[in-house]
Design a protein around this motif. Structure first.
Motif, PDB file in Angstrom:
ATOM      1  N   LEU A   1       0.862  -1.171   0.000  1.00 57.36           N
ATOM      2  CA  LEU A   1       0.000   0.000   0.000  1.00 57.36           C
ATOM      3  C   LEU A   1       0.901   1.224   0.000  1.00 57.36           C
ATOM      4  CD1 LEU A   1      -2.875   1.172   0.332  1.00 57.36           C
ATOM      5  CD2 LEU A   1      -2.553   0.960   2.788  1.00 57.36           C
ATOM      6  N   GLN A   2       0.667   2.149  -0.941  1.00 60.64           N
ATOM      7  CA  GLN A   2       1.467   3.368  -1.042  1.00 60.64           C
ATOM      8  C   GLN A   2       0.554   4.582  -0.914  1.00 60.64           C
ATOM      9  OE1 GLN A   2       3.260   2.255  -4.902  1.00 60.64           O
ATOM     10  NE2 GLN A   2       5.217   2.448  -3.829  1.00 60.64           N
ATOM     11  N   ALA A   3       0.984   5.507  -0.041  1.00 63.52           N
ATOM     12  CA  ALA A   3       0.219   6.735   0.164  1.00 63.52           C
ATOM     13  C   ALA A   3       1.105   7.767   0.839  1.00 63.52           C
ATOM     14  CB  ALA A   3      -1.009   6.470   1.027  1.00 63.52           C
ATOM     15  N   GLY A   4       1.074   8.967   0.344  1.00 58.88           N
ATOM     16  CA  GLY A   4       1.743  10.078   1.011  1.00 58.88           C
ATOM     17  C   GLY A   4       3.233   9.942   1.184  1.00 58.88           C
ATOM     18  N   GLY A   5       3.893   9.239   0.269  1.00 59.42           N
ATOM     19  CA  GLY A   5       5.334   9.059   0.366  1.00 59.42           C
ATOM     20  C   GLY A   5       5.747   7.954   1.328  1.00 59.42           C
ATOM     21  N   SER A   6       4.806   7.142   1.763  1.00 58.36           N
ATOM     22  CA  SER A   6       5.081   6.059   2.697  1.00 58.36           C
ATOM     23  C   SER A   6       4.499   4.760   2.148  1.00 58.36           C
ATOM     24  CB  SER A   6       4.439   6.399   4.049  1.00 58.36           C
ATOM     25  OG  SER A   6       4.775   5.446   5.016  1.00 58.36           O
ATOM     26  N   THR A   7       5.007   3.635   2.648  1.00 62.71           N
ATOM     27  CA  THR A   7       4.499   2.338   2.209  1.00 62.71           C
ATOM     28  C   THR A   7       4.176   1.450   3.406  1.00 62.71           C
ATOM     29  OG1 THR A   7       6.722   1.394   2.058  1.00 62.71           O
ATOM     30  CG2 THR A   7       5.806   2.329   0.040  1.00 62.71           C
ATOM     31  N   PHE A   8       3.253   0.524   3.171  1.00 58.96           N
ATOM     32  CA  PHE A   8       2.896  -0.511   4.128  1.00 58.96           C
ATOM     33  C   PHE A   8       2.967  -1.817   3.362  1.00 58.96           C
ATOM     34  CE2 PHE A   8      -0.404  -3.320   5.878  1.00 58.96           C
ATOM     35  CZ  PHE A   8       0.005  -3.400   7.206  1.00 58.96           C
ATOM     36  N   ASP A   9       3.794  -2.759   3.817  1.00 64.60           N
ATOM     37  CA  ASP A   9       4.003  -4.015   3.101  1.00 64.60           C
ATOM     38  C   ASP A   9       3.569  -5.209   3.942  1.00 64.60           C
ATOM     39  OD1 ASP A   9       5.389  -3.083   0.685  1.00 64.60           O
ATOM     40  OD2 ASP A   9       6.971  -2.474   2.077  1.00 64.60           O
TER      41      ASP A   9
ATOM     42  N   LEU B   1      -1.093 -12.426   2.588  1.00 63.98           N
ATOM     43  CA  LEU B   1      -2.337 -12.204   3.314  1.00 63.98           C
ATOM     44  C   LEU B   1      -3.300 -13.314   2.900  1.00 63.98           C
ATOM     45  CD1 LEU B   1      -3.451 -10.174   5.346  1.00 63.98           C
ATOM     46  CD2 LEU B   1      -4.308  -8.833   3.443  1.00 63.98           C
ATOM     47  N   SER B   2      -3.543 -14.242   3.808  1.00 63.22           N
ATOM     48  CA  SER B   2      -4.424 -15.375   3.518  1.00 63.22           C
ATOM     49  C   SER B   2      -5.855 -14.903   3.315  1.00 63.22           C
ATOM     50  CB  SER B   2      -4.382 -16.386   4.668  1.00 63.22           C
ATOM     51  OG  SER B   2      -3.080 -16.884   4.832  1.00 63.22           O
ATOM     52  N   ALA B   3      -6.658 -15.731   2.645  1.00 63.17           N
ATOM     53  CA  ALA B   3      -8.068 -15.408   2.409  1.00 63.17           C
ATOM     54  C   ALA B   3      -8.773 -15.177   3.732  1.00 63.17           C
ATOM     55  CB  ALA B   3      -8.746 -16.539   1.640  1.00 63.17           C
ATOM     56  N   GLY B   4      -9.547 -14.096   3.805  1.00 56.37           N
ATOM     57  CA  GLY B   4     -10.304 -13.774   4.995  1.00 56.37           C
ATOM     58  C   GLY B   4      -9.521 -13.080   6.098  1.00 56.37           C
ATOM     59  N   MET B   5      -8.246 -12.845   5.881  1.00 57.68           N
ATOM     60  CA  MET B   5      -7.404 -12.245   6.915  1.00 57.68           C
ATOM     61  C   MET B   5      -7.283 -10.730   6.713  1.00 57.68           C
ATOM     62  SD  MET B   5      -6.767 -14.788   8.799  1.00 57.68           S
ATOM     63  CE  MET B   5      -5.585 -14.089   9.923  1.00 57.68           C
ATOM     64  N   LYS B   6      -6.843 -10.061   7.794  1.00 52.21           N
ATOM     65  CA  LYS B   6      -6.659  -8.616   7.770  1.00 52.21           C
ATOM     66  C   LYS B   6      -5.305  -8.278   8.371  1.00 52.21           C
ATOM     67  CE  LYS B   6      -8.750  -5.554  10.691  1.00 52.21           C
ATOM     68  NZ  LYS B   6      -9.856  -4.784  11.279  1.00 52.21           N
ATOM     69  N   ALA B   7      -4.616  -7.314   7.773  1.00 57.38           N
ATOM     70  CA  ALA B   7      -3.358  -6.795   8.311  1.00 57.38           C
ATOM     71  C   ALA B   7      -3.581  -5.332   8.667  1.00 57.38           C
ATOM     72  CB  ALA B   7      -2.242  -6.925   7.282  1.00 57.38           C
ATOM     73  N   SER B   8      -3.011  -4.920   9.790  1.00 54.96           N
ATOM     74  CA  SER B   8      -3.170  -3.540  10.243  1.00 54.96           C
ATOM     75  C   SER B   8      -1.813  -2.952  10.580  1.00 54.96           C
ATOM     76  CB  SER B   8      -4.067  -3.485  11.480  1.00 54.96           C
ATOM     77  OG  SER B   8      -5.345  -3.969  11.185  1.00 54.96           O
ATOM     78  N   GLY B   9      -1.722  -1.655  10.479  1.00 57.27           N
ATOM     79  CA  GLY B   9      -0.481  -0.975  10.813  1.00 57.27           C
ATOM     80  C   GLY B   9      -0.670   0.522  10.749  1.00 57.27           C
ATOM     81  N   ARG B  10       0.440   1.231  10.632  1.00 58.36           N
ATOM     82  CA  ARG B  10       0.421   2.687  10.611  1.00 58.36           C
ATOM     83  C   ARG B  10       1.419   3.178   9.577  1.00 58.36           C
ATOM     84  NH1 ARG B  10      -1.943   6.068  13.756  1.00 58.36           N
ATOM     85  NH2 ARG B  10      -2.467   4.520  15.320  1.00 58.36           N
ATOM     86  N   MET B  11       1.061   4.252   8.902  1.00 63.96           N
ATOM     87  CA  MET B  11       1.938   4.881   7.914  1.00 63.96           C
ATOM     88  C   MET B  11       2.135   6.346   8.296  1.00 63.96           C
ATOM     89  SD  MET B  11       0.216   3.289   4.443  1.00 63.96           S
ATOM     90  CE  MET B  11       1.270   4.162   3.306  1.00 63.96           C
ATOM     91  N   ASP B  12       3.331   6.855   8.074  1.00 60.28           N
ATOM     92  CA  ASP B  12       3.617   8.266   8.300  1.00 60.28           C
ATOM     93  C   ASP B  12       3.452   9.000   6.974  1.00 60.28           C
ATOM     94  OD1 ASP B  12       4.251   8.010  11.024  1.00 60.28           O
ATOM     95  OD2 ASP B  12       6.254   7.293  10.502  1.00 60.28           O
ATOM     96  N   VAL B  13       2.351   9.674   6.819  1.00 56.46           N
ATOM     97  CA  VAL B  13       2.044  10.379   5.578  1.00 56.46           C
ATOM     98  C   VAL B  13       2.783  11.717   5.574  1.00 56.46           C
ATOM     99  CG1 VAL B  13       0.198  11.421   4.211  1.00 56.46           C
ATOM    100  CG2 VAL B  13      -0.185   9.250   5.373  1.00 56.46           C
TER     101      VAL B  13
END
Length: 113
Positions: A40-48, A52-64
């Protein structure tokens, strides 16, 4: 009077510092199969996320750092071509937001809270 001002200043300081700055990110896989090399790319930052298995969710934080649009890329298998999804949302630097991304079978959906 002075105690009231200090009390209000302390209260506003506590409220303002209650959640860390940045963009909270939730990426859900509702495609029915595992996805790989999720970025995921946004605001000059990335989240990798490597997988990600089916039905799963990953969470985190990005510094935009910049106001920008959002893009997620992922692969259906480790060796397949990357799929690109452009978000129909916009993130802003310095604003506390939560970005929710759902990867479906044929499309991605984006929302901001």
């Amino acid at each position: 009077m002075r105690k009231s001002i200090l009390l209000w200043a302390g209260l506003f300081s506590f409220i303002g510092c209650s959640s860390p700055p940045g963009l909270r990110v939730n990426v859900s896989n509702e495609s029915g199969e595992a996805i790989y090399q999720v970025r995921l790319q946004a605001g000059g930052s990335t989240f990798d996320e490597s997988q990600l298995s089916a039905g799963m969710k990953a969470s985190g934080r990005m510094d935009v750092a910049l106001d920008s649009a959002v893009e997620v890329t992922y692969r259906r298998s480790p060796d397949s071509e990357a799929t690109h999804c452009q978000g129909d949302v916009y993130v802003a630097a310095g604003v506390r937001q939560t970005l929710n991304v759902v990867v479906g079978k044929d499309e991605c959906t984006f929302s901001i809270e």
